[in-house]
Design a protein around this motif. Sequence first.
Motif, mmCIF file in Angstrom:
data_model
loop_
_atom_site.group_PDB
_atom_site.id
_atom_site.type_symbol
_atom_site.label_atom_id
_atom_site.label_comp_id
_atom_site.label_asym_id
_atom_site.label_seq_id
_atom_site.Cartn_x
_atom_site.Cartn_y
_atom_site.Cartn_z
ATOM 1 N N VAL A 1 80.606 31.010 -29.181
ATOM 2 C CA VAL A 1 80.748 32.469 -29.149
ATOM 3 C C VAL A 1 81.753 32.930 -30.207
ATOM 4 N N ARG B 1 80.860 35.438 -33.448
ATOM 5 C CA ARG B 1 81.616 36.661 -33.765
ATOM 6 C C ARG B 1 82.200 36.598 -35.170
ATOM 7 N N TRP C 1 77.189 34.912 -24.579
ATOM 8 C CA TRP C 1 76.761 35.822 -25.649
ATOM 9 C C TRP C 1 75.945 36.982 -25.073
ATOM 10 N N ARG D 1 78.219 39.632 -23.589
ATOM 11 C CA ARG D 1 79.333 40.096 -24.427
ATOM 12 C C ARG D 1 79.612 41.592 -24.284
ATOM 13 N N PRO E 1 82.269 42.857 -20.479
ATOM 14 C CA PRO E 1 83.473 42.033 -20.555
ATOM 15 C C PRO E 1 84.008 41.568 -19.203
ATOM 16 N N ALA F 1 81.692 38.735 -18.156
ATOM 17 C CA ALA F 1 81.917 37.599 -19.054
ATOM 18 C C ALA F 1 83.253 36.926 -18.747
#
Length: 231
Positions: free
Chosen positions: A126, A130, A198, A201, A204, A207
Amino acid sequence: MAHCEQVISAAGTVDTVVSRMRSLGAALPARDGVAVFNRVYLAVTEAVDRHIDAGGFPDARAAIALDVRFAERYLTAVEAAAAARRPPACWRPLLQFRRHPGVRPLQFALAGVNAHVGHDLALAVVDTCRTLGCEPVDLEDEFDRVGDLLVSLEERIREDLMPGPDLLQIADPLTHLLGAWSLERARDAAWTAARTLWALRRLPDVAGEFTERLDTAVGFAGRMLLTPLPG
């Protein structure tokens, strides 16, 4: 494979993390559990570096980014512990038991691999996506090649650190520990976790909860791998 386009910074190189691992290893007693894992991980990172130099990855920039982000998570955890900060749960068993006389070197090595592959690898994918502005699928070839090196590393760990045949008997508790954990399964789970993170994402909170649960679960497995055994 779609190629990631952004070039990583010159500071974020495999040579940089190799140098940090060498410095760490030089500062630790050989029997220290972190030192045992560090020697193993240094070997595989150097192997990745050689494969990159030999053109063994379809996208060298992506391979470098993934390898560096992966290594940085381990080094950051060790540095946090050295500075009396709280490392991720996945690393705490190794950092807490690193000098325990009842834990064998093979256990230290596998506990480190468990933490690094079970938790750090997914987050490194991840991180890399990014950094490079790409999707996990764009890193699948690099992930698979790094994973193949890790699997070969597990074989090397067992060869180098396995007790002699007279010690490793069916009744030896270490035999049962070795049979309870698989790097290949951990690698497959890491890829699934990376894709899940992912996909999450833009959520938040979810995640973060997923990452925390993953960290805790991997830490629990590491604690089991480090169960002190009779000599």
